[in-house]
Design a protein around this motif. Structure first.
Motif, PDB file in Angstrom:
ATOM      1  N   ARG A  81      87.122 -24.301-104.997  1.00 62.52           N
ATOM      2  CA  ARG A  81      85.622 -24.106-104.761  1.00 62.52           C
ATOM      3  C   ARG A  81      85.207 -22.687-105.487  1.00 62.52           C
ATOM      4  O   ARG A  81      84.137 -22.724-106.014  1.00 62.52           O
ATOM      5  CB  ARG A  81      85.250 -24.321-103.254  1.00 62.52           C
ATOM      6  CG  ARG A  81      85.464 -25.608-102.522  1.00 62.52           C
ATOM      7  CD  ARG A  81      84.417 -26.405-102.849  1.00 62.52           C
ATOM      8  NE  ARG A  81      83.070 -26.084-102.312  1.00 62.52           N
ATOM      9  CZ  ARG A  81      82.700 -26.112-100.924  1.00 62.52           C
ATOM     10  NH1 ARG A  81      83.569 -26.781-100.426  1.00 62.52           N
ATOM     11  NH2 ARG A  81      81.356 -25.687-100.675  1.00 62.52           N
ATOM     12  N   LEU A  82      86.020 -21.906-105.249  1.00 59.80           N
ATOM     13  CA  LEU A  82      85.901 -20.634-105.631  1.00 59.80           C
ATOM     14  C   LEU A  82      85.874 -20.510-107.220  1.00 59.80           C
ATOM     15  O   LEU A  82      85.001 -20.056-107.866  1.00 59.80           O
ATOM     16  CB  LEU A  82      86.892 -19.459-105.180  1.00 59.80           C
ATOM     17  CG  LEU A  82      86.908 -18.265-106.039  1.00 59.80           C
ATOM     18  CD1 LEU A  82      85.731 -17.120-105.662  1.00 59.80           C
ATOM     19  CD2 LEU A  82      88.196 -17.342-105.487  1.00 59.80           C
ATOM     20  N   LEU A  83      86.704 -21.117-107.924  1.00 56.10           N
ATOM     21  CA  LEU A  83      86.799 -21.185-109.324  1.00 56.10           C
ATOM     22  C   LEU A  83      85.720 -21.898-109.789  1.00 56.10           C
ATOM     23  O   LEU A  83      85.325 -21.571-110.925  1.00 56.10           O
ATOM     24  CB  LEU A  83      88.240 -21.687-109.528  1.00 56.10           C
ATOM     25  CG  LEU A  83      89.455 -20.849-109.442  1.00 56.10           C
ATOM     26  CD1 LEU A  83      90.683 -21.675-109.596  1.00 56.10           C
ATOM     27  CD2 LEU A  83      89.478 -19.472-110.000  1.00 56.10           C
ATOM     28  N   SER A  84      85.192 -23.105-109.204  1.00 59.07           N
ATOM     29  CA  SER A  84      84.088 -23.804-109.778  1.00 59.07           C
ATOM     30  C   SER A  84      83.010 -23.026-109.650  1.00 59.07           C
ATOM     31  O   SER A  84      82.148 -23.480-110.759  1.00 59.07           O
ATOM     32  CB  SER A  84      84.162 -25.111-108.936  1.00 59.07           C
ATOM     33  OG  SER A  84      83.718 -24.795-107.574  1.00 59.07           O
ATOM     34  N   MET A  85      82.708 -22.156-108.975  1.00 58.55           N
ATOM     35  CA  MET A  85      81.474 -21.212-108.983  1.00 58.55           C
ATOM     36  C   MET A  85      81.482 -20.090-109.728  1.00 58.55           C
ATOM     37  O   MET A  85      80.218 -19.671-109.905  1.00 58.55           O
ATOM     38  CB  MET A  85      81.047 -21.019-107.381  1.00 58.55           C
ATOM     39  CG  MET A  85      81.087 -22.206-106.454  1.00 58.55           C
ATOM     40  SD  MET A  85      80.692 -21.490-104.914  1.00 58.55           S
ATOM     41  CE  MET A  85      78.692 -21.042-105.175  1.00 58.55           C
ATOM     42  N   LEU A  86      82.451 -19.818-110.683  1.00 63.52           N
ATOM     43  CA  LEU A  86      82.541 -18.598-111.459  1.00 63.52           C
ATOM     44  C   LEU A  86      82.106 -19.108-113.001  1.00 63.52           C
ATOM     45  O   LEU A  86      82.354 -20.338-113.322  1.00 63.52           O
ATOM     46  CB  LEU A  86      83.903 -18.340-111.510  1.00 63.52           C
ATOM     47  CG  LEU A  86      84.549 -17.463-110.238  1.00 63.52           C
ATOM     48  CD1 LEU A  86      85.953 -17.154-110.494  1.00 63.52           C
ATOM     49  CD2 LEU A  86      83.577 -16.143-110.101  1.00 63.52           C
ATOM     50  N   PRO A  87      81.350 -18.379-113.516  1.00 62.20           N
ATOM     51  CA  PRO A  87      81.174 -18.476-114.923  1.00 62.20           C
ATOM     52  C   PRO A  87      82.621 -18.331-115.783  1.00 62.20           C
ATOM     53  O   PRO A  87      83.278 -17.788-115.288  1.00 62.20           O
ATOM     54  CB  PRO A  87      80.149 -17.249-115.327  1.00 62.20           C
ATOM     55  CG  PRO A  87      80.826 -16.140-114.494  1.00 62.20           C
ATOM     56  CD  PRO A  87      81.107 -16.704-113.228  1.00 62.20           C
TER      57      PRO A  87
END
Length: 361
Positions: free
Chosen positions: A352-358
């Motif tokens: 979830r964290l990685l998916s929200m990063l540019p």
């Protein structure tokens, strides 16, 4: 602030207030969540003067807000007689003119004193218990589920104002943002690196994801994204919690260059300016998540006992939880060994964290 079908709003359809007082003493996040209501009032009555009665620690949230004309900042260290005189000053306008409309968004004893001293023709709140009904002239039901919409429900139902999914607002200056850039550079943030602010602190254990879980999550994320730089936020009395996360993260393999711990306590507005420069905010369910919304930074919140009513229903703001049958309980303690938090593994939160990063620069 429970929802209610009871409503007493007769006589408000022709109200044209020249002076409005909004009352919300605490907490910091709740005062920030009041700002959509203030903006709605200003939009409805653009020429009205709007003042706010709040606690001194919350006043910086409203600084430079174009919708707010004056802030009555309560010092809770006042003695009883001094406080009563202050409540009278606030309620009567303090020489600035009588209020036509006073709105109590919280129904705390200190606000009720202001209400009692005020001679405003309209004293509005959400439905009070029977023993406090004489304090108010009008009341209206609240809405939901988003917390800011719940708060705004009082004025939505009383005045027929539409909810347009207004986000919380904080008005930062360019000087504040420039200062934040300089501070981040002095703490080790370099061009091309991706900043993530992290709030791993909370006063309530039922909302506090374990420090070891934060530490492992940051280490795992940095393995896949070496460009990430995590800045640990902390408030008064929370440095030890932030330091524990830093130390555990290093033990988990996170490089010292990937973790920034401010050498001093930042002010609320400095924190907001720093968050405005971040790609993402990660943290527990507390006020920094609302500041992230206010400055336009995406956010991911780890939920324990709280519900998703605190999650802004616009794009870019998410929460993650185990979804246990007992969630959300809203309690401060837990008879189940905090399984909603301890059982939420960092490996579950990582995608979830990685998916929200540019993408990396």
């Amino acid at each position: 602030m429970a929802d209610s079908t009871s409503c007493r709003i007769h006589g408000l359809d022709r109200l044209e207030p020249r002076r409005i007082l909004c009352c919300q003493l605490r907490q910091i996040g709740d005062v920030l969540l009041l700002t959509p209501s203030i903006h709605m009032l200003k939009k409805r009555w653009p020429n009205a003067v709007i003042d706010v009665f709040t606690e001194k620690k919350c006043a910086p949230v409203l600084e430079n807000n174009p919708d707010v004309d004056h802030v009555w900042a309560l010092d809770r260290k006042m003695g009883v007689l001094e406080a009563l005189r202050y409540y009278r000053t606030v309620g009567t306008g303090g020489g600035r003119g009588r209020y036509d409309l006073v709105i109590d968004f919280q129904q705390l004893p200190r606000i009720r004193w202001v209400m009692l001293f005020s001679d405003a023709p309209v004293k509005l709140s959400y439905p009070p218990p029977w023993y406090n009904q004489l304090v108010y002239t009008h009341w209206a039901k609240v809405s939901g589920p988003y917390a800011a919409k719940c708060k705004a429900g009082v004025i939505m139902h009383a005045f027929g104002l539409p909810w347009e999914n207004e986000p919380p607002r904080i008005s930062l200056t360019e000087a504040e943002k420039a200062h934040a850039r300089a501070e981040l550079a002095s703490w080790g943030l370099a061009p091309g690196q991706t900043l993530v602010t992290v709030d791993a602190t909370h006063r309530r254990v039922s909302r506090l994801w374990p420090a070891g879980h934060y530490a492992r999550l940051l280490a795992l994320a940095a393995q896949q994204r070496p460009d990430l730089r995590f800045l640990l936020l902390y408030g008064p009395g929370e440095l030890d919690m932030a330091t524990q996360v830093r130390d555990l993260a290093r033990e988990a393999g996170l490089g010292a260059e990937n973790l920034l711990l401010p050498p001093r306590l930042t002010t609320l507005r400095e924190m907001a300016a720093i968050q405005s420069l971040a790609a993402l905010h990660l943290g527990n369910c507390s006020s920094p998540r609302h500041f992230a919304v206010a400055v336009g930074t995406r956010s991911l919140t780890v939920r324990g006992s709280t519900s998703d009513a605190w999650t802004y229903p616009g794009g870019g703001h998410e929460d993650v939880s185990l979804g246990l049958p007992c969630q959300p309980c809203g309690e401060s303690g837990c008879p189940h060994d905090l399984k909603c938090l301890t059982g939420l593994a960092p490996e579950v939160v990582l995608p979830r964290l990685l998916s929200m990063l540019p993408p990396a620069a």
